[in-house]
Design an enzyme around this catalytic site. Structure first.
Site, PDB file in Angstrom:
ATOM      1  N   SER A 163       3.182  -9.372   7.048  1.00  0.00           N
ATOM      2  CA  SER A 163       4.516  -9.707   6.551  1.00  0.00           C
ATOM      3  C   SER A 163       5.152 -10.688   7.526  1.00  0.00           C
ATOM      4  CB  SER A 163       5.359  -8.421   6.507  1.00  0.00           C
ATOM      5  OG  SER A 163       6.720  -8.719   6.298  1.00  0.00           O
ATOM      6  N   TYR A 183       8.677  -0.472  10.546  1.00  0.00           N
ATOM      7  CA  TYR A 183       7.949  -1.317   9.577  1.00  0.00           C
ATOM      8  C   TYR A 183       7.381  -2.547  10.292  1.00  0.00           C
ATOM      9  CZ  TYR A 183       6.941  -4.182   5.457  1.00  0.00           C
ATOM     10  OH  TYR A 183       6.312  -4.953   4.517  1.00  0.00           O
TER      11      TYR A 183
HETATM   12  P1  NDP Z   1       4.855  -2.381  -4.288  1.00  0.00           P
HETATM   13  O1  NDP Z   1       5.716  -1.232  -3.902  1.00  0.00           O
HETATM   14  O2  NDP Z   1       5.106  -3.056  -5.584  1.00  0.00           O
HETATM   15  O3  NDP Z   1       3.330  -1.969  -4.209  1.00  0.00           O
HETATM   16  C1  NDP Z   1       2.817  -1.141  -3.206  1.00  0.00           C
HETATM   17  C2  NDP Z   1       1.467  -0.638  -3.636  1.00  0.00           C
HETATM   18  O4  NDP Z   1       0.942   0.200  -2.593  1.00  0.00           O
HETATM   19  C3  NDP Z   1       1.514   0.183  -4.898  1.00  0.00           C
HETATM   20  O5  NDP Z   1       0.466  -0.205  -5.735  1.00  0.00           O
HETATM   21  C4  NDP Z   1       1.317   1.615  -4.417  1.00  0.00           C
HETATM   22  O6  NDP Z   1       0.595   2.323  -5.409  1.00  0.00           O
HETATM   23  C5  NDP Z   1       0.435   1.379  -3.207  1.00  0.00           C
HETATM   24  N1  NDP Z   1       0.471   2.495  -2.262  1.00  0.00           N
HETATM   25  C6  NDP Z   1       1.523   2.999  -1.575  1.00  0.00           C
HETATM   26  N2  NDP Z   1       1.137   4.061  -0.857  1.00  0.00           N
HETATM   27  C7  NDP Z   1      -0.193   4.236  -1.099  1.00  0.00           C
HETATM   28  C8  NDP Z   1      -1.145   5.180  -0.670  1.00  0.00           C
HETATM   29  N3  NDP Z   1      -0.840   6.176   0.158  1.00  0.00           N
HETATM   30  N4  NDP Z   1      -2.423   5.045  -1.116  1.00  0.00           N
HETATM   31  C9  NDP Z   1      -2.755   4.051  -1.972  1.00  0.00           C
HETATM   32  N5  NDP Z   1      -1.875   3.143  -2.418  1.00  0.00           N
HETATM   33  C10 NDP Z   1      -0.614   3.242  -1.984  1.00  0.00           C
HETATM   34  O7  NDP Z   1       5.007  -3.422  -3.078  1.00  0.00           O
HETATM   35  P2  NDP Z   1       4.306  -4.827  -2.768  1.00  0.00           P
HETATM   36  O8  NDP Z   1       3.382  -5.208  -3.822  1.00  0.00           O
HETATM   37  O9  NDP Z   1       5.373  -5.741  -2.370  1.00  0.00           O
HETATM   38  O10 NDP Z   1       3.505  -4.435  -1.439  1.00  0.00           O
HETATM   39  C11 NDP Z   1       2.161  -4.791  -1.208  1.00  0.00           C
HETATM   40  C12 NDP Z   1       2.002  -5.111   0.279  1.00  0.00           C
HETATM   41  O11 NDP Z   1       2.687  -6.315   0.588  1.00  0.00           O
HETATM   42  C13 NDP Z   1       2.542  -4.049   1.228  1.00  0.00           C
HETATM   43  O12 NDP Z   1       1.629  -3.865   2.286  1.00  0.00           O
HETATM   44  C14 NDP Z   1       3.818  -4.690   1.746  1.00  0.00           C
HETATM   45  O13 NDP Z   1       4.185  -4.203   3.008  1.00  0.00           O
HETATM   46  C15 NDP Z   1       3.438  -6.152   1.765  1.00  0.00           C
HETATM   47  N6  NDP Z   1       4.568  -7.077   1.773  1.00  0.00           N
HETATM   48  C16 NDP Z   1       5.412  -7.179   0.704  1.00  0.00           C
HETATM   49  C17 NDP Z   1       6.515  -8.006   0.757  1.00  0.00           C
HETATM   50  C18 NDP Z   1       7.511  -8.110  -0.365  1.00  0.00           C
HETATM   51  O14 NDP Z   1       8.569  -8.715  -0.177  1.00  0.00           O
HETATM   52  N7  NDP Z   1       7.230  -7.568  -1.550  1.00  0.00           N
HETATM   53  C19 NDP Z   1       6.800  -8.819   1.934  1.00  0.00           C
HETATM   54  C20 NDP Z   1       5.831  -8.670   2.990  1.00  0.00           C
HETATM   55  C21 NDP Z   1       4.779  -7.829   2.895  1.00  0.00           C
HETATM   56  P3  NDP Z   1       0.749   3.884  -5.744  1.00  0.00           P
HETATM   57  O15 NDP Z   1       2.182   4.253  -5.520  1.00  0.00           O
HETATM   58  O16 NDP Z   1       0.319   3.966  -7.162  1.00  0.00           O
HETATM   59  O17 NDP Z   1      -0.201   4.565  -4.816  1.00  0.00           O
END
Ligand code: NDP
Length: 253
Positions: A150, A163
């Site tokens: 990030s 974070y």
């Molecule tokens: P979302 O919340 O839309 O997606 C997060 C995903 O992670 C979901 O599919 C969720 O699926 C999965 N997840 C969470 N916990 C678990 C777990 N214990 N096991 C398996 N899967 C898990 O957020 P983003 O798409 O934005 O996030 C994706 C990545 O991008 C993250 O690492 C985030 O930190 C990073 N990021 C995002 C930014 C943004 O602005 N959106 C900026 C910078 C980085 P489920 O709940 O079904 O398990």
């Protein structure tokens, strides 16, 4: 033919946001996908939208997808994910360590459970992913691991200490992997700015949630990150795209 065609790609956190957008884009380019997350209904829906052997936008792309419900905090589940990928597709070309959460709050609130959760998913989940695929990629003498860090892995923000710590850790792991690549393993660290996904819904602190909702009004579409991931994968094997930072044009931080 795109160099993405027929690549076997595991995506964690594929049930929403960046993971889902990346699945859609890579399927359209003919990748063979193993999608992982905890919410089975969302994974099922996504797989159903990817016609087997048909791909998304292009019926000739040959993209295909299946899923396995996986909680990345459980090492055995992550190992089982890699094993099932291998038995389904015969190899693993790319792991996208994307699962993550961002329950931001000031340290004074002492939300230790949320700190633990972030460390478990954002750091240990990434390491479990690497542990599960690296021996397989070493045997293949090739592989590509793409980690989602990030802008918070480049700069510490007030109210975001834990974070940021997890995302600095992800960047350190990506760089360590690059240094130990031995000419076989490609390592890509992706650092997004504000992207419109479900991520800010994990914030339980009301003040922080309100601030982030306001901040995320500039957020850009998740496909911006999917395109960056596709770019890194579609380079020839001797080209390793190590670092990409992508922010909304209007984002300062
Ligand atoms: P979302 O919340 O839309 O997606 C997060 C995903 O992670 C979901 O599919 C969720 O699926 C999965 N997840 C969470 N916990 C678990 C777990 N214990 N096991 C398996 N899967 C898990 O957020 P983003 O798409 O934005 O996030 C994706 C990545 O991008 C993250 O690492 C985030 O930190 C990073 N990021 C995002 C930014 C943004 O602005 N959106 C900026 C910078 C980085 P489920 O709940 O079904 O398990």
């Amino acid at each position: 033919m795109s160099l993405i065609q027929n690549k076997v790609v595991i995506i964690t956190g594929a049930s929403s946001g960046l993971g889902e957008a990346t699945a859609r884009r890579l399927a359209a380019s003919g990748a063979k996908l193993m999608l992982a997350a905890r919410r089975e209904d969302r994974l099922k829906e996504l797989v159903a939208a990817i016609p087997q052997g048909g791909g998304f936008a292009n019926a000739k792309s040959g993209g295909t997808a299946t899923y396995r419900v996986t909680d990345v905090v459980d090492r055995a589940q992550v190992e089982a994910l890699a094993k099932e990928t291998l038995s389904t597709y015969g190899r693993i070309d790319v792991l996208i360590n994307n699962a993550g959460l961002m329950p931001l709050s000031p340290l004074d609130q002492v939300k230790v459970e949320e700190w633990d959760q972030m460390i478990d998913v954002n750091i240990k989940g990434v390491l479990y992913g690497i542990a599960a695929v690296l021996p397989i990629m070493r045997q293949q003498k090739s592989g590509h691991i793409i980690n989602l860090s990030s802008v918070a892995g480049h700069k510490v923000f007030s109210g975001s200490a834990v974070y940021c710590a997890t995302k600095y850790a992800v960047r350190a792991i990506s760089e360590g992997l690059r240094l130990e690549s031995n000419g076989e393993i490609r390592s890509t660290n992706i650092s997004p700015g504000a992207i419109a996904t479900e991520l800010i819904s994990t914030i339980s602190d009301q003040d922080t949630a309100a601030r982030m909702n306001e901040f995320y009004t500039i957020a850009i579409d998740a496909d911006a990150i999917a395109r960056a991931i596709a770019y890194a994968i579609e380079q020839p094997g001797d080209v390793d795209v190590n670092e990409i930072i992508i922010r909304p044009t209007r984002q300062e931080l």
